[in-house]
Write an enzyme that holds these catalytic residues in place. Structure first.
Site, PDB file in Angstrom:
ATOM      1  N   ASN A 159       9.389  56.555  42.388  1.00 10.20           N
ATOM      2  CA  ASN A 159      10.386  57.440  42.997  1.00 10.20           C
ATOM      3  C   ASN A 159      11.710  57.234  42.278  1.00 10.20           C
ATOM      4  OD1 ASN A 159       8.988  58.763  45.377  1.00 10.20           O
ATOM      5  ND2 ASN A 159       8.407  56.597  45.575  1.00 10.20           N
ATOM      6  N   GLU A 160      11.882  58.028  41.244  1.00 12.97           N
ATOM      7  CA  GLU A 160      13.045  57.897  40.362  1.00 12.97           C
ATOM      8  C   GLU A 160      14.294  58.458  41.048  1.00 12.97           C
ATOM      9  OE1 GLU A 160      12.822  56.030  38.037  1.00 12.97           O
ATOM     10  OE2 GLU A 160      11.191  56.377  36.629  1.00 12.97           O
ATOM     11  N   PRO A 161      15.494  58.215  40.469  1.00 11.43           N
ATOM     12  CA  PRO A 161      16.724  58.747  41.055  1.00 11.43           C
ATOM     13  C   PRO A 161      16.566  60.220  41.427  1.00 11.43           C
ATOM     14  CG  PRO A 161      17.251  57.360  39.202  1.00 11.43           C
ATOM     15  CD  PRO A 161      15.752  57.442  39.258  1.00 11.43           C
ATOM     16  N   THR A 178      13.179  54.070  32.691  1.00 10.80           N
ATOM     17  CA  THR A 178      11.840  53.573  33.007  1.00 10.80           C
ATOM     18  C   THR A 178      10.946  53.670  31.778  1.00 10.80           C
ATOM     19  OG1 THR A 178      12.107  54.286  35.282  1.00 10.80           O
ATOM     20  CG2 THR A 178       9.844  53.934  34.524  1.00 10.80           C
TER      21      THR A 178
END
Ligand code: F6R
Length: 619
Positions: A159-161, A178
């Site tokens: 769950n990236e920014p 990442t």
């Protein structure tokens, strides 16, 4: 100080363990506890699992408990957080493969109980696959205990920014940070998939209990943000603050930026030690932009440090004490050893010159008996094109009849034929591995010669743990320790240098330090005198002036010489295969860090040096 006060800013329950192994043990024991209590209640356990380098210690301990204590996983159901997309489950990069190799293959868990999102479904079926995954979690009764790591972007799962609180299992685009962090495992950023399938934030928060883990200095800032910062969809881990039963397990390095560790005086009364006083005064000097000797009573009072002044009687006395404490850390050549038996343990060929090129030169000038022990060959980090170039050079020598032609041509043919069909991640043939090793050996010798050491000072230990041919190494074993021990027996060092930067991409520095520690213990137990151990850093970070025991000044010429020695490691220059997340070349990092340490002392009002290396003496 009252514990409530100390953790006042922490919005997630936080446990600080000693090191990576200790985190692994504690988390594994909590998992076993949950499994046993559910089993006693006649229920099976549903675990949410993560991949990555952090939970490896947990999995190692679970395997040990299974093998030695009979902990059974026969009725355990697991759901993994994520998988790259697209990704063949059989690929060496897949999280399927990771989980089976690092955990499931060594447990009694039935295959049907294991769930990992599939990265090989056609794109038009991804949504249905995600939906099925969510339903499977529900059908299993929901997750009892979820294990999480945290990425430097603050991601949990992938769950990236930008990931919302309500997000569920879906396909996401990986953040650039990442992708850089995983580039090493994929043999280059360009091979890292751009997308992944991940459980959403909401899916994770529905777990009844969550254990999130972080280890290493490089996680310290994001840990602080997650634990103390405002909830923000730019940092998915902050949503864990809204979960009723989450515990953050940290090693000391990852906890370093938490307020209670970094600036505990801001939270309430503290037990002042000499070391904490130095840190507080240096911090105050930064806050106020003033040199240490110019800090006033008012500065201290305005920054919650009156109690520290009171202990010393006056700001002048305190300022003077800290100024002197920092000043006595400075060790020029005249204060460095002479005629001493010294071993520099270098995990890879180049850590020696990158991290301690300055002091190596000074120690050589001081006529010490220096040995640089390269612990691994570092052959994994040599590009194939460098192999081709070196073999082309040999073939040219042969063509001009400077060396016998047949053997040179045969080697070149064998190697070129293999390289032509090699896929990213394929293990090199022995000829290629050996050529890469020799490239690095010759670079290492050229590097130390630049600093005034002789070729015979180089020893190549080639520890077996590294010789897998793959990014994934074996754990340290008796054969590795025996080789280091043998060197200690032979050289009987009075002083050793060991890499203390433990955040290198594949954990090789940590493993090498372990090998030296074990070997030293054996050596001392057998009657050897324990040498003084100096920890160096450089490739990945540097000790701060407050952490450092000794600061070694470098002149402009010495820094230049050190950089020239780094240049000798040509296979690692321009773009190293495993540069880590830092964009800069190693010599640029070194130049910035060494000049930065000197500039820091200058800012604090001490002498103005050109550059400095920093060392911590282990006690
Ligand atoms: C892995 C995952 C990621 C990692 C995180 C930290 O399944 O979902 O969130 O936990 O990227 O990775 P390491 O542990 O390698 O630093």
């Amino acid at each position: 100080m009252h514990s409530d006060q100390r953790v006042a800013l922490e919005k997630i329950r936080t446990v600080i363990a000693d090191d990576h192994d200790d985190v692994g043990r504690r988390v594994a024991h909590r998992i076993a506890e949950v499994m046993r209590s559910r089993r006693a209640a006649g229920k099976r356990t549903v675990l949410g699992l993560a991949t990555g380098s952090t939970p490896i210690g947990v999995y190692r301990e679970l395997i040990r408990m299974h093998q030695q204590e009979g902990l059974s996983f026969a009725d355990v159901v697991t759901f993994n957080l994520d998988e790259y997309y697209p990704m063949d489950p059989g690929s060496i990069h897949s999280y399927h493969r990771f989980m089976w190799e690092n955990l499931f293959d060594q447990l009694d868990i039935p295959q049907a109980n294991v769930h990992i999102p599939r990265g090989d479904v056609p794109r038009e079926q991804i949504e249905a696959e995600c939906q099925r995954y969510e339903e499977a979690i529900q059908a299993a009764g929901g997750i009892d205990l979820q294990i999480l790591g945290i990425g430097r972007t603050g991601h949990i799962g992938f769950n990236e920014p930008g990931s919302g609180r309500e997000s569920r299992t879906r396909v996401v685009t990986l953040d650039l940070v990442t992708r850089k962090d995983t580039a090493a495992d994929f043999f280059g950023e360009e091979n890292v998939p751009r997308e992944a399938i991940t459980m959403g934030v909401e899916t994770i928060l529905e777990a009844r209990e969550i254990l999130i883990l972080a280890t290493g200095e490089h996680k310290a800032d994001i840990v602080r943000r997650a634990v103390e910062g405002e909830i923000d969809h730019e940092v998915a881990a902050t949503f864990l603050q809204q979960h009723g039963d989450t515990t953050f397990y940290l090693d000391r390095a990852a906890s370093a930026a938490l307020t209670r560790i970094a600036t505990p005086w801001l939270l309430g009364p503290v037990e002042w030690t000499a070391c904490l006083a130095v840190r507080a005064v240096v911090w105050l000097s930064h806050q106020t932009g003033k040199a240490i000797l110019k800090l006033t009573q008012r500065d201290y009072a305005e920054h919650h440090l009156s109690s520290l002044v009171a202990r010393h009687g006056s700001p002048g006395a305190l300022n003077g004490e800290v100024f002197n404490a920092l000043g006595t850390k400075i060790r020029g050549r005249s204060k460095l050893p002479r005629g001493t038996r010294i071993i520099c343990f270098s995990p890879h060929p180049d850590d020696d010159v990158i991290s301690m090129g300055g002091i190596l030169h000074k120690l050589a000038v001081n006529a010490n008996q220096l040995t640089v022990a390269y612990m691994t060959s570092g052959n994994l980090a040599v590009f194939d094109h460098d192999v081709r170039r070196h073999l082309d050079f040999i073939a040219r020598l042969a063509a001009e009849r400077r060396i016998p032609e047949a053997a040179a041509v045969e080697l070149q043919c064998q190697v070129n034929e293999f390289l032509a069909r090699k896929q990213p991640g394929d293990v090199d043939t022995p000829e290629v591995q050996d050529t890469k090793r020799l490239i690095r050996e010759s670079e290492a010798v050229a590097g130390i010669q630049t600093l005034g050491l002789e070729e015979r000072s180089a020893r190549f230990l080639n520890l077996p743990f590294y010789q897998t041919g793959k990014v994934k190494k074996d754990p340290i074993g008796p054969a590795d320790i025996a080789i280091v021990r043998q060197l200690l027996d032979e050289l009987r060092p009075e002083m050793v240098f060991v890499a203390g930067d433990l955040s290198d991409p594949h954990g090789t520095h940590r493993v090498c330090k372990e090998a030296v520690e074990h070997a030293l213990d054996e050596y001392v137990a057998a009657g050897g005198t324990r040498p003084e151990v100096w920890l160096y850093r450089g490739a990945w970070q540097e000790w701060s002036v407050t952490e450092a025991t000794w600061l070694v000044p470098l002149s402009q010429e010495e820094l230049r010489l050190k950089i020239q020695a780094i240049f000798k490691h040509q296979s690692q220059k321009d773009t190293a295969p495993f540069p880590g997340p830092d964009e800069r070349e190693f010599w640029q990092r070194v130049e910035a860090r060494n000049k930065g340490t000197a500039a820091e002392l200058d800012r604090l009002g001490l002498a103005e040096y050109f550059a400095m290396e920093a060392y911590v003496v282990e006690t």
